[in-house]
Design an enzyme around this catalytic site. Structure first.
Site, PDB file in Angstrom:
ATOM      1  N   TYR A  75     -12.102  10.416  11.839  1.00 18.01           N
ATOM      2  CA  TYR A  75     -12.460   9.494  11.134  1.00 18.01           C
ATOM      3  C   TYR A  75     -13.913   9.698  10.458  1.00 18.01           C
ATOM      4  O   TYR A  75     -14.439  10.634  10.708  1.00 18.01           O
ATOM      5  CB  TYR A  75     -12.836   8.043  11.920  1.00 18.01           C
ATOM      6  CG  TYR A  75     -11.655   7.216  12.314  1.00 18.01           C
ATOM      7  CD1 TYR A  75     -10.255   7.643  11.727  1.00 18.01           C
ATOM      8  CD2 TYR A  75     -11.660   6.136  12.982  1.00 18.01           C
ATOM      9  CE1 TYR A  75      -9.108   6.938  12.233  1.00 18.01           C
ATOM     10  CE2 TYR A  75     -10.528   5.338  13.424  1.00 18.01           C
ATOM     11  CZ  TYR A  75      -9.180   5.837  13.242  1.00 18.01           C
ATOM     12  OH  TYR A  75      -8.140   5.020  13.320  1.00 18.01           O
ATOM     13  N   SER A  79      -7.542  -1.774   8.392  1.00 17.74           N
ATOM     14  CA  SER A  79      -8.116  -0.611   7.442  1.00 17.74           C
ATOM     15  C   SER A  79      -9.379  -0.663   6.981  1.00 17.74           C
ATOM     16  O   SER A  79     -10.072  -1.931   7.127  1.00 17.74           O
ATOM     17  CB  SER A  79      -6.972  -0.104   6.609  1.00 17.74           C
ATOM     18  OG  SER A  79      -6.438  -1.211   5.839  1.00 17.74           O
ATOM     19  N   ASP A  80      -9.858   0.151   5.902  1.00 15.73           N
ATOM     20  CA  ASP A  80     -11.122  -0.041   5.379  1.00 15.73           C
ATOM     21  C   ASP A  80     -11.171  -1.464   4.485  1.00 15.73           C
ATOM     22  O   ASP A  80     -10.134  -1.547   3.840  1.00 15.73           O
ATOM     23  CB  ASP A  80     -11.562   1.155   4.796  1.00 15.73           C
ATOM     24  CG  ASP A  80     -11.843   2.274   5.740  1.00 15.73           C
ATOM     25  OD1 ASP A  80     -12.596   2.207   6.575  1.00 15.73           O
ATOM     26  OD2 ASP A  80     -11.171   3.465   5.565  1.00 15.73           O
ATOM     27  N   GLN A 135       0.643  -1.030  -0.153  1.00 16.39           N
ATOM     28  CA  GLN A 135      -0.042   0.117   0.010  1.00 16.39           C
ATOM     29  C   GLN A 135       0.718   1.398  -0.021  1.00 16.39           C
ATOM     30  O   GLN A 135       1.923   1.140   0.346  1.00 16.39           O
ATOM     31  CB  GLN A 135      -1.010   0.181   1.262  1.00 16.39           C
ATOM     32  CG  GLN A 135      -0.087  -0.048   2.600  1.00 16.39           C
ATOM     33  CD  GLN A 135      -0.974  -0.581   3.682  1.00 16.39           C
ATOM     34  OE1 GLN A 135      -2.495  -0.519   3.504  1.00 16.39           O
ATOM     35  NE2 GLN A 135      -0.264  -1.291   4.649  1.00 16.39           N
ATOM     36  N   ASP A 165      -7.738  -4.823  14.051  1.00 16.95           N
ATOM     37  CA  ASP A 165      -7.437  -3.502  13.635  1.00 16.95           C
ATOM     38  C   ASP A 165      -7.025  -3.184  12.406  1.00 16.95           C
ATOM     39  O   ASP A 165      -5.874  -2.941  12.299  1.00 16.95           O
ATOM     40  CB  ASP A 165      -6.252  -2.700  14.709  1.00 16.95           C
ATOM     41  CG  ASP A 165      -6.218  -1.421  14.749  1.00 16.95           C
ATOM     42  OD1 ASP A 165      -6.879  -0.763  14.072  1.00 16.95           O
ATOM     43  OD2 ASP A 165      -5.167  -0.829  15.135  1.00 16.95           O
ATOM     44  N   ASP A 224       0.498 -13.009   7.205  1.00 17.18           N
ATOM     45  CA  ASP A 224      -0.831 -12.929   7.054  1.00 17.18           C
ATOM     46  C   ASP A 224      -1.323 -13.600   8.420  1.00 17.18           C
ATOM     47  O   ASP A 224      -1.247 -14.806   8.746  1.00 17.18           O
ATOM     48  CB  ASP A 224      -1.418 -13.767   5.800  1.00 17.18           C
ATOM     49  CG  ASP A 224      -2.677 -13.833   5.624  1.00 17.18           C
ATOM     50  OD1 ASP A 224      -3.549 -13.725   6.628  1.00 17.18           O
ATOM     51  OD2 ASP A 224      -2.976 -14.275   4.540  1.00 17.18           O
ATOM     52  N   TYR A 237     -10.171   5.881  19.793  1.00 15.58           N
ATOM     53  CA  TYR A 237     -10.379   4.390  19.086  1.00 15.58           C
ATOM     54  C   TYR A 237      -9.604   3.306  19.641  1.00 15.58           C
ATOM     55  O   TYR A 237      -9.958   2.137  20.056  1.00 15.58           O
ATOM     56  CB  TYR A 237      -9.744   4.501  17.448  1.00 15.58           C
ATOM     57  CG  TYR A 237      -9.774   3.131  16.612  1.00 15.58           C
ATOM     58  CD1 TYR A 237     -11.021   2.706  16.078  1.00 15.58           C
ATOM     59  CD2 TYR A 237      -8.486   2.627  16.810  1.00 15.58           C
ATOM     60  CE1 TYR A 237     -10.788   1.642  15.286  1.00 15.58           C
ATOM     61  CE2 TYR A 237      -8.353   1.437  15.768  1.00 15.58           C
ATOM     62  CZ  TYR A 237      -9.645   0.917  15.128  1.00 15.58           C
ATOM     63  OH  TYR A 237      -9.657  -0.300  14.399  1.00 15.58           O
ATOM     64  N   GLN A 238      -8.142   3.498  19.954  1.00 18.55           N
ATOM     65  CA  GLN A 238      -7.013   2.477  20.540  1.00 18.55           C
ATOM     66  C   GLN A 238      -7.891   2.004  21.880  1.00 18.55           C
ATOM     67  O   GLN A 238      -7.861   0.705  22.189  1.00 18.55           O
ATOM     68  CB  GLN A 238      -5.786   2.759  20.921  1.00 18.55           C
ATOM     69  CG  GLN A 238      -5.361   3.788  19.630  1.00 18.55           C
ATOM     70  CD  GLN A 238      -4.897   3.014  18.319  1.00 18.55           C
ATOM     71  OE1 GLN A 238      -5.032   1.768  18.538  1.00 18.55           O
ATOM     72  NE2 GLN A 238      -4.553   3.749  17.124  1.00 18.55           N
TER      73      GLN A 238
END
Length: 298
Positions: free
Chosen positions: A241, A175-176, A49, A173, A155, A79-80
């Site tokens: 966010y 990402s989108d 990415q 946790d 992975d 968030y965390q």
């Protein structure tokens, strides 16, 4: 914006115009989030990415992956703390905790506040996220300093396949659900987590935004409700966010709901926390009427 561009991920530098970073994404059409840029600290492409880190004028250092804000130093704790402490305090005695993703280290930092946790394992696919978080986000990456932490750059699904019935809590946790993180929002991944959990275990995953993504959330909740004994949805508020809110999917194996804490923070830990409280733990599961209907059909 073509489908090919979306698959490849946005170039973060292309989103900086006239000294402002403008977050625009296919998952929140028609709206954008802008932060003023003081200094670009790093930009490059990892094996997976686009990675951008910049110093903002008002929100501290900011981590951006494929054009999407992941962390700002100003509000990351909202968030965390919630993604970590909701499942951990819902569990009566968590000993082994697995983190999938979370390469910035913030979730590790929060898990490390639990003295009775004996082992913390993180599987992060992208080594560059770890490297540049340690360099530019030390207040989060300090989580790696805890001696209970073991890091696997791999992975997470493959790790779980090799470690069945092993963990009390699994925190994803991610990402989108575009690019390399898309599989983390699919039913097979939740089946893999279920297999890796011990009986009585809890899964907590990043659950997207009730204002934007109920079309993603409801089918997933419906699907995994056939696998887990209880599935709930909680949320936190976080200004940077999309729509200022993000949710968490809580799924339990062989136990009931996670909406009430089984334990509470010590006085010293609670004093160090800036968002989570036992009262907020319960309140975070209370959804607005539209979201409750949209997600659970109630």
């Amino acid at each position: 914006m073509s489908e090919e561009q979306v698959e490849q991920g946005l170039n973060g530098m292309d989103l900086i115009v006239d000294g402002w970073f403008h977050e625009r994404g296919v998952l929140w059409p028609g709206q954008a989030m802008s932060l003023q840029v003081k200094n670009v600290l790093y930009h490059g492409r990892s094996d997976y990415q686009d990675v951008l880190v910049f110093e903002s004028t008002n929100h501290g250092n900011v981590l951006v992956l494929d054009g999407v804000i992941q962390v700002t130093e100003k509000d990351e704790f909202a968030y965390q703390e919630m993604i970590a402490h909701i499942p951990l305090y819902a569990h009566p005695n968590p000993k082994k905790v697995l983190v999938i993703g979370g390469g910035d280290g913030g979730v590790l930092r929060e898990i490390a506040r639990h003295p009775d946790v004996e082992e913390i394992v993180i599987c992060e696919l992208d080594k560059d996220v770890i490297e540049y978080s340690k360099k530019y986000l030390p207040s989060l990456a300090c989580g790696y300093d805890d001696p209970r932490v073991t890091v696997h750059v791999m992975d997470g699904a493959k790790f779980m396949d090799a470690n069945q019935d092993s963990f009390d809590v699994i925190i994803t946790d991610s990402s989108d659900p575009v690019g390399p993180a898309s599989v983390l929002f699919e039913t097979p991944f939740y089946k893999a987590m279920h297999g890796c959990l011990r009986d009585g275990g809890i899964v907590c995953t990043q659950g997207e935004c009730m204002w934007l993504h109920v079309d993603l959330i409801r089918p997933l909740v419906n699907s995994i409700s056939t696998i887990y004994t209880d599935v709930g949805y909680a949320y936190t508020t976080i200004p940077t966010y999309p729509s200022g809110q993000i949710g968490f999917i809580l799924a339990a194996k062989g136990r009931g709901a996670c909406s009430k804490p089984s334990r509470t923070p010590s006085a010293d830990v609670q004093k160090a926390l800036r968002y989570y409280t036992p009262e907020l733990h319960e309140a975070s599961f209370v959804l607005p009427a539209f979201a409750k209907r949209a997600i659970f059909g109630e």
